[in-house]
Scaffold this motif. Structure first.
Motif, PDB file in Angstrom:
ATOM      1  N   ASP A 296     -40.248 -55.267 -52.031  1.00  0.00           N
ATOM      2  CA  ASP A 296     -38.931 -55.902 -51.888  1.00  0.00           C
ATOM      3  C   ASP A 296     -38.464 -56.495 -53.208  1.00  0.00           C
ATOM      4  N   PHE A 297     -39.397 -57.146 -53.922  1.00  0.00           N
ATOM      5  CA  PHE A 297     -39.017 -57.750 -55.193  1.00  0.00           C
ATOM      6  C   PHE A 297     -38.602 -56.680 -56.206  1.00  0.00           C
ATOM      7  N   ALA A 298     -39.361 -55.585 -56.274  1.00  0.00           N
ATOM      8  CA  ALA A 298     -39.054 -54.529 -57.233  1.00  0.00           C
ATOM      9  C   ALA A 298     -37.680 -53.924 -56.970  1.00  0.00           C
ATOM     10  N   ARG A 299     -37.336 -53.730 -55.684  1.00  0.00           N
ATOM     11  CA  ARG A 299     -36.017 -53.190 -55.360  1.00  0.00           C
ATOM     12  C   ARG A 299     -34.911 -54.145 -55.802  1.00  0.00           C
ATOM     13  N   SER A 300     -35.091 -55.404 -55.502  1.00  0.00           N
ATOM     14  CA  SER A 300     -34.042 -56.372 -55.816  1.00  0.00           C
ATOM     15  C   SER A 300     -33.908 -56.609 -57.319  1.00  0.00           C
ATOM     16  N   ALA A 301     -35.017 -56.491 -58.068  1.00  0.00           N
ATOM     17  CA  ALA A 301     -34.998 -56.778 -59.505  1.00  0.00           C
ATOM     18  C   ALA A 301     -34.732 -55.530 -60.347  1.00  0.00           C
ATOM     19  N   GLY A 302     -34.685 -54.358 -59.728  1.00  0.00           N
ATOM     20  CA  GLY A 302     -34.507 -53.132 -60.506  1.00  0.00           C
ATOM     21  C   GLY A 302     -35.750 -52.769 -61.299  1.00  0.00           C
TER      22      GLY A 302
ATOM     23  N   PRO B 174     -36.764 -60.478 -65.087  1.00  0.00           N
ATOM     24  CA  PRO B 174     -37.409 -59.447 -64.260  1.00  0.00           C
ATOM     25  C   PRO B 174     -38.157 -58.438 -65.125  1.00  0.00           C
ATOM     26  N   PRO B 175     -39.294 -57.971 -64.655  1.00  0.00           N
ATOM     27  CA  PRO B 175     -40.050 -56.985 -65.425  1.00  0.00           C
ATOM     28  C   PRO B 175     -39.448 -55.594 -65.268  1.00  0.00           C
ATOM     29  N   ARG B 176     -39.627 -54.775 -66.281  1.00  0.00           N
ATOM     30  CA  ARG B 176     -39.240 -53.373 -66.153  1.00  0.00           C
ATOM     31  C   ARG B 176     -40.310 -52.603 -65.376  1.00  0.00           C
ATOM     32  N   LEU B 177     -41.585 -52.898 -65.655  1.00  0.00           N
ATOM     33  CA  LEU B 177     -42.689 -52.239 -64.970  1.00  0.00           C
ATOM     34  C   LEU B 177     -43.654 -53.286 -64.432  1.00  0.00           C
TER      35      LEU B 177
END
Length: 494
Positions: free
Chosen positions: A286-292, A258-261
């Motif tokens: 949605d992806f950003a929330r799930s991946a942190g 997962p990417p940080r940014l």
């Protein structure tokens, strides 16, 4: 009070060998002339004044001046004073040797690998104004009278806190004005405490990198995408994964790590000009929330949309979105103002403000307050409305020239009717870098589209043409000069 020249002589005399006093003064002045500390044609202090400041007799200084004049280092004008010569005697003898020495000296410098890569692929253009420089507004139409009146009033009785270092992420008045403007104009969910004022977008990107990304962390960027993102990420040793922009959507990279940014320009993709679909925006949230992960939304020129409904910012689609929203006044007012801003999630705002103050040593409170008043008095909104009409007209002129002289296939179909530039498509295999350089020789500024790609495979060819900073009457002559380069270097019909 002592002159700078007296200070310079006293410093250099402390390192000279035992000799007569007037010789020490002469040698100190001669060395300062040769190394450029005393610039050609600069005025030396009167011998009486310099003698007093040095605590010496006037004759000592006069003898030093006379020797310098005899050797051609200075010349005297009756009634005007003594001046450093424009050309020193050594310049006739050592030009070649000095040039070689400088080359040798530069060659011995060891830069970091990141710096070497940055320097080898530098993207910032030395000339930033004229047809068809992308990303630059018409600075001649800035409401300077209103702004100068505000500045003049503030300067009449400046408060001390406006003239010293700042702390808190920007002047409170400007943060409040920005928050109010964004809530109305861009549907951004924010209050002043979430606003952090920066010196442009690059500083906002740099701060985000420093705060949230460790070396070798993964960062996603659009492909093609803004070169400024790439440069800052490169210097931060991040692992860059490109997201290919296709139509109005963006393809996600392989998601093994997962990417940080995630850097995106959803409202007006840079440089192609497409708009990210609502479904794709929600999927990315949605992806950003799930991946942190954190999404960095660059809303660089969204104020300039010339048809259709305004497109709200991704940040405002849902409460507490994992989005760092970035904007700038460079496109709406003028670039050298160097004022940008971040809208930070509440979980980040306090820490980012502290880090910003420690890393960049805040200032410009005077400018911030004046800009806040410009916004609050309605001049900023009026300026944007006026410039929308101007830029829409210039865009239409440029589009008509492309259609008439080249054809519709040279207009990128992804481009929305917005922004400050459009992309001129070129046939596959065209050297857009060579065309851009040839156009510059003719006085026309463009940027090659191929330079906006992280990867070389699948690179499209084209030119970014900025129409905002070109007067109406200059658009056609500049385009015809560009067409001459296209006719010579690209397989188009003349």
């Amino acid at each position: 009070m002592k002159s700078l020249c007296a200070d310079l002589v006293l410093q250099r005399m402390s390192g000279t060998t035992d000799t007569t006093l007037n010789r020490k003064v002469y040698e100190s002045l001669r060395a300062a002339i040769l190394d450029g500390s005393l610039q050609p044609l600069s005025l030396l202090p009167a011998s009486r004044d310099l003698a007093r400041e040095l605590g010496m007799s006037r004759n000592t200084v006069v003898n030093a001046y006379d020797q310098l004049q005899a050797e051609g280092y200075v010349h005297a004008r009756v009634g005007s004073g003594t001046f450093v010569a424009n050309i020193t005697p050594e310049s006739f003898l050592a030009t070649g040797r000095n040039a070689i020495g400088m080359d040798d000296e530069s060659a011995s410098v060891r830069f970091s690998r990141r710096a070497q890569s940055l320097l080898a692929n530098a993207s910032a253009a030395p000339v930033q104004w004229g047809a068809f420089m992308p990303g630059v507004p018409d600075v001649t139409l800035f409401p300077r009278r209103q702004f100068s009146r505000i500045l003049a009033r503030l300067w009449r009785s400046p408060r001390p806190e406006l003239l010293t270092y700042s702390h808190g992420g920007g002047h409170p008045a400007l943060r409040s004005a920005i928050a109010e403007h964004l809530r109305v104009a861009r549907s951004v969910r924010c209050d002043p405490d979430q606003i952090l004022v920066t010196e442009g977008v690059h500083q906002a990107i740099d701060l985000s990198m420093r705060m949230l990304v460790d070396p070798r962390d993964t960062v996603w960027v659009e492909e093609p995408g803004y070169w400024g993102f790439h440069k800052v990420l490169q210097m931060g040793s991040a692992v860059i994964r490109p997201m290919h922009v296709e139509g109005d959507d963006t393809g996600w990279p392989h998601r093994s790590k997962p990417p940080r940014l995630i850097f995106v320009t959803p409202s007006h993709q840079y440089p192609l000009g497409s708009v990210m679909s609502l479904a794709r925006r929600r999927e990315l949230l949605d992806f950003a929330r799930s991946a942190g992960s954190w999404i960095v939304e660059d809303d660089y020129d969204s104020e300039f949309r010339f048809s259709g409904r305004p497109i709200p910012a991704m940040q405002g689609l849902e409460p507490n979105a994992p989005v760092i929203y970035i904007g700038t006044f460079s496109k709406t007012l003028f670039p050298s103002l160097r004022v940008g801003y971040m809208v930070l999630p509440r979980a980040l705002a306090g820490s980012f403000r502290t880090a910003h103050a420690d890393l960049y040593r805040e200032g410009h409170a005077f400018t911030h307050l004046a800009l806040a008043e410009l916004i609050e008095q309605g001049h900023y909104a009026a300026h944007i409305r006026r410039m929308r009409v101007v830029y829409a007209r210039r865009r239409a002129l440029l589009v008509s020239l492309i259609l008439r002289h080249l054809g519709p296939e040279y207009l990128d179909p992804q481009a929305s009717n917005a922004g400050l530039h459009l992309v001129l498509r070129l046939p596959d295999g065209t050297d857009d870098v060579a065309i851009s350089r040839a156009a510059e020789v003719r006085g026309v500024l463009t940027r090659p589209l191929s330079r906006y790609y992280v990867r070389t495979g699948g690179t499209r060819r084209g030119l970014l043409l900025g129409y905002a900073c070109v007067s109406d009457e200059r658009i056609e002559p500049a385009f015809l000069a560009l067409k001459m380069c296209l006719t010579t270097l690209s397989p188009i019909s003349g």
